[in-house]
Design a protein around this motif. Structure first.
Motif, PDB file in Angstrom:
ATOM      1  N   GLY A  38      51.684  56.391  27.837  1.00 43.85           N
ATOM      2  CA  GLY A  38      51.432  55.018  27.427  1.00 43.85           C
ATOM      3  C   GLY A  38      51.971  54.708  26.054  1.00 43.85           C
ATOM      4  N   MET A  39      51.692  53.478  25.594  1.00 47.16           N
ATOM      5  CA  MET A  39      52.109  53.040  24.269  1.00 47.16           C
ATOM      6  C   MET A  39      51.045  53.472  23.265  1.00 47.16           C
ATOM      7  SD  MET A  39      52.610  49.215  22.677  1.00 47.16           S
ATOM      8  CE  MET A  39      50.884  48.853  22.822  1.00 47.16           C
ATOM      9  N   GLN A  40      51.504  53.995  22.148  1.00 45.92           N
ATOM     10  CA  GLN A  40      50.594  54.331  21.061  1.00 45.92           C
ATOM     11  C   GLN A  40      50.532  53.194  20.052  1.00 45.92           C
ATOM     12  OE1 GLN A  40      50.991  58.283  19.502  1.00 45.92           O
ATOM     13  NE2 GLN A  40      50.403  57.615  17.448  1.00 45.92           N
ATOM     14  N   SER A  41      51.716  52.626  19.712  1.00 45.39           N
ATOM     15  CA  SER A  41      51.738  51.513  18.762  1.00 45.39           C
ATOM     16  C   SER A  41      53.048  50.746  18.899  1.00 45.39           C
ATOM     17  CB  SER A  41      51.573  52.003  17.318  1.00 45.39           C
ATOM     18  OG  SER A  41      52.675  52.806  16.936  1.00 45.39           O
ATOM     19  N   TYR A  42      53.042  49.537  18.343  1.00 46.13           N
ATOM     20  CA  TYR A  42      54.220  48.675  18.334  1.00 46.13           C
ATOM     21  C   TYR A  42      54.184  47.878  17.038  1.00 46.13           C
ATOM     22  CZ  TYR A  42      57.597  45.096  19.682  1.00 46.13           C
ATOM     23  OH  TYR A  42      58.681  44.252  19.726  1.00 46.13           O
ATOM     24  N   SER A  43      55.328  47.772  16.382  1.00 47.94           N
ATOM     25  CA  SER A  43      55.365  46.971  15.148  1.00 47.94           C
ATOM     26  C   SER A  43      56.709  46.255  15.036  1.00 47.94           C
ATOM     27  CB  SER A  43      55.110  47.841  13.916  1.00 47.94           C
ATOM     28  OG  SER A  43      56.158  48.777  13.746  1.00 47.94           O
ATOM     29  N   PRO A  44      56.696  45.069  14.429  1.00 48.23           N
ATOM     30  CA  PRO A  44      55.521  44.369  13.933  1.00 48.23           C
ATOM     31  C   PRO A  44      54.732  43.759  15.083  1.00 48.23           C
ATOM     32  CG  PRO A  44      57.457  43.015  13.576  1.00 48.23           C
ATOM     33  CD  PRO A  44      57.940  44.313  14.165  1.00 48.23           C
ATOM     34  N   ALA A  45      53.425  43.656  14.894  1.00 50.48           N
ATOM     35  CA  ALA A  45      52.566  43.068  15.918  1.00 50.48           C
ATOM     36  C   ALA A  45      52.824  41.577  16.055  1.00 50.48           C
ATOM     37  CB  ALA A  45      51.097  43.318  15.586  1.00 50.48           C
ATOM     38  N   SER A  46      53.292  40.952  14.966  1.00 51.30           N
ATOM     39  CA  SER A  46      53.663  39.542  15.018  1.00 51.30           C
ATOM     40  C   SER A  46      54.635  39.262  13.893  1.00 51.30           C
ATOM     41  CB  SER A  46      52.434  38.641  14.894  1.00 51.30           C
ATOM     42  OG  SER A  46      51.838  38.800  13.622  1.00 51.30           O
ATOM     43  N   GLY A  47      55.363  38.173  14.029  1.00 52.04           N
ATOM     44  CA  GLY A  47      56.316  37.789  13.002  1.00 52.04           C
ATOM     45  C   GLY A  47      57.209  36.679  13.492  1.00 52.04           C
ATOM     46  N   SER A  48      58.199  36.352  12.659  1.00 49.52           N
ATOM     47  CA  SER A  48      59.147  35.316  13.039  1.00 49.52           C
ATOM     48  C   SER A  48      60.466  35.566  12.344  1.00 49.52           C
ATOM     49  CB  SER A  48      58.604  33.933  12.679  1.00 49.52           C
ATOM     50  OG  SER A  48      58.489  33.815  11.277  1.00 49.52           O
ATOM     51  N   GLY A  49      61.509  34.983  12.904  1.00 51.06           N
ATOM     52  CA  GLY A  49      62.828  35.093  12.326  1.00 51.06           C
ATOM     53  C   GLY A  49      63.889  35.167  13.397  1.00 51.06           C
ATOM     54  N   SER A  51      66.070  37.485  13.467  1.00 48.35           N
ATOM     55  CA  SER A  51      66.320  38.897  13.753  1.00 48.35           C
ATOM     56  C   SER A  51      65.146  39.723  13.246  1.00 48.35           C
ATOM     57  CB  SER A  51      67.623  39.359  13.102  1.00 48.35           C
ATOM     58  OG  SER A  51      67.529  39.244  11.700  1.00 48.35           O
ATOM     59  N   GLY A  52      65.105  40.953  13.694  1.00 57.31           N
ATOM     60  CA  GLY A  52      64.047  41.853  13.262  1.00 57.31           C
ATOM     61  C   GLY A  52      64.306  43.265  13.723  1.00 57.31           C
ATOM     62  N   THR A  53      63.538  44.176  13.162  1.00 55.01           N
ATOM     63  CA  THR A  53      63.569  45.573  13.575  1.00 55.01           C
ATOM     64  C   THR A  53      62.219  45.873  14.214  1.00 55.01           C
ATOM     65  OG1 THR A  53      65.101  46.147  11.808  1.00 55.01           O
ATOM     66  CG2 THR A  53      63.857  47.954  12.799  1.00 55.01           C
ATOM     67  N   PHE A  54      62.259  46.384  15.436  1.00 56.42           N
ATOM     68  CA  PHE A  54      61.060  46.572  16.243  1.00 56.42           C
ATOM     69  C   PHE A  54      60.904  48.048  16.595  1.00 56.42           C
ATOM     70  CE2 PHE A  54      62.865  42.414  16.752  1.00 56.42           C
ATOM     71  CZ  PHE A  54      61.775  41.577  16.536  1.00 56.42           C
ATOM     72  N   THR A  55      59.684  48.548  16.465  1.00 55.52           N
ATOM     73  CA  THR A  55      59.415  49.962  16.709  1.00 55.52           C
ATOM     74  C   THR A  55      58.291  50.110  17.726  1.00 55.52           C
ATOM     75  OG1 THR A  55      60.103  50.555  14.474  1.00 55.52           O
ATOM     76  CG2 THR A  55      58.728  52.142  15.644  1.00 55.52           C
ATOM     77  N   ALA A  56      58.566  50.879  18.775  1.00 53.29           N
ATOM     78  CA  ALA A  56      57.560  51.200  19.782  1.00 53.29           C
ATOM     79  C   ALA A  56      57.365  52.713  19.783  1.00 53.29           C
ATOM     80  CB  ALA A  56      57.995  50.726  21.159  1.00 53.29           C
ATOM     81  N   VAL A  57      56.099  53.124  19.706  1.00 52.94           N
ATOM     82  CA  VAL A  57      55.763  54.546  19.757  1.00 52.94           C
ATOM     83  C   VAL A  57      55.042  54.794  21.077  1.00 52.94           C
ATOM     84  CG1 VAL A  57      54.542  56.450  18.640  1.00 52.94           C
ATOM     85  CG2 VAL A  57      55.561  54.622  17.241  1.00 52.94           C
ATOM     86  N   PHE A  58      55.583  55.708  21.861  1.00 50.10           N
ATOM     87  CA  PHE A  58      55.018  56.070  23.151  1.00 50.10           C
ATOM     88  C   PHE A  58      54.430  57.469  23.046  1.00 50.10           C
ATOM     89  CE2 PHE A  58      58.506  53.144  23.741  1.00 50.10           C
ATOM     90  CZ  PHE A  58      57.968  52.202  24.598  1.00 50.10           C
ATOM     91  N   ARG A  59      53.459  57.771  23.889  1.00 48.29           N
ATOM     92  CA  ARG A  59      52.862  59.089  23.853  1.00 48.29           C
ATOM     93  C   ARG A  59      52.672  59.618  25.264  1.00 48.29           C
ATOM     94  NH1 ARG A  59      48.864  58.471  26.772  1.00 48.29           N
ATOM     95  NH2 ARG A  59      47.419  56.785  26.565  1.00 48.29           N
ATOM     96  N   HIS A  60      52.675  60.927  25.351  1.00 42.85           N
ATOM     97  CA  HIS A  60      52.315  61.623  26.585  1.00 42.85           C
ATOM     98  C   HIS A  60      51.251  62.639  26.217  1.00 42.85           C
ATOM     99  CE1 HIS A  60      52.407  64.107  30.156  1.00 42.85           C
ATOM    100  NE2 HIS A  60      52.954  63.064  30.769  1.00 42.85           N
ATOM    101  N   ALA A  61      50.228  62.756  27.026  1.00 43.00           N
ATOM    102  CA  ALA A  61      49.077  63.605  26.688  1.00 43.00           C
ATOM    103  C   ALA A  61      49.448  65.069  26.487  1.00 43.00           C
ATOM    104  CB  ALA A  61      48.007  63.485  27.765  1.00 43.00           C
TER     105      ALA A  61
END
Length: 185
Positions: A38-49, A51-61
């Motif tokens: 599943g997903m552990q985290s995502y950033s930014p959680a909100s914003g505008s513009g 363009s942007g840089t987006f990071t998704a962290v996934f995990r496996h048990a």
């Protein structure tokens, strides 16, 4: 009701003027699930513009090597057509952008994360860079995105998903999870 949820709000005045439903955020409702992936985290959680840089962290048990594919889908709703829809294939270390027609459209790219070069675009977005890193149980995908005219004035929702493939079949699937809100001016 467990999982990541999208928060919508609307307001109406006495003259019946109405804003319509507006996306205002996401909220994670904990579950007692024993999901392996599943997903552990995502950033930014909100914003505008534009363009942007987006990071998704996934995990496996048990091990990040069990994560074979991850996706980030950015659109007005959970729809792969006319979207900024990215898929990373770990075995090939390749990031693809889905064409305008959605999941049945040809894949654009690929670009190799961590190479410092390459770009790809559809009518909604241009991806100009990506990095991937992993830990014992996590995989992090970071992408630089410029939103194009197809998304001007839009409130977008980011959804993420991860899979583990075994042979031709999906052995584990996180399902789509609402992760963030982005407004393009």
């Amino acid at each position: 009701f467990a999982g990541n949820k999208i928060v919508y709000a609307a307001v109406r005045d006495v003259a019946a003027a109405n804003t319509g439903w507006l996306t205002r955020g996401t909220w994670s409702v904990p579950s007692a699930s024993t999901a392996q992936i599943g997903m552990q985290s995502y950033s930014p959680a909100s914003g505008s513009g534009a363009s942007g840089t987006f990071t998704a962290v996934f995990r496996h048990a048990t091990a990040s090597a069990n994560i074979t594919n991850v996706q980030i889908l950015i659109n007005r709703d959970l729809n792969g057509s006319n979207a900024c829809y990215l898929t990373y294939v770990r075995s090939a270390n390749q990031l693809y952008l889905v064409g305008n027609g959605g999941p049945t459209a040809p894949l654009l790219g690929p670009i190799a994360p961590n190479s410092g070069s390459g770009s790809m675009a559809n009518a909604q977005c241009r991806v100009t860079g990506a990095t991937v890193s992993s830990t014992a149980t996590g995989l992090t995908l970071t992408v630089s995105i410029t939103f194009l005219s197809g998304f001007q004035g839009a409130e977008l929702v980011a959804h993420v998903a991860a899979q583990k493939y075994v042979g031709p079949a999906v052995a584990e699937n996180s399902g789509w999870q609402a992760a963030g809100i982005w407004t393009v001016p």
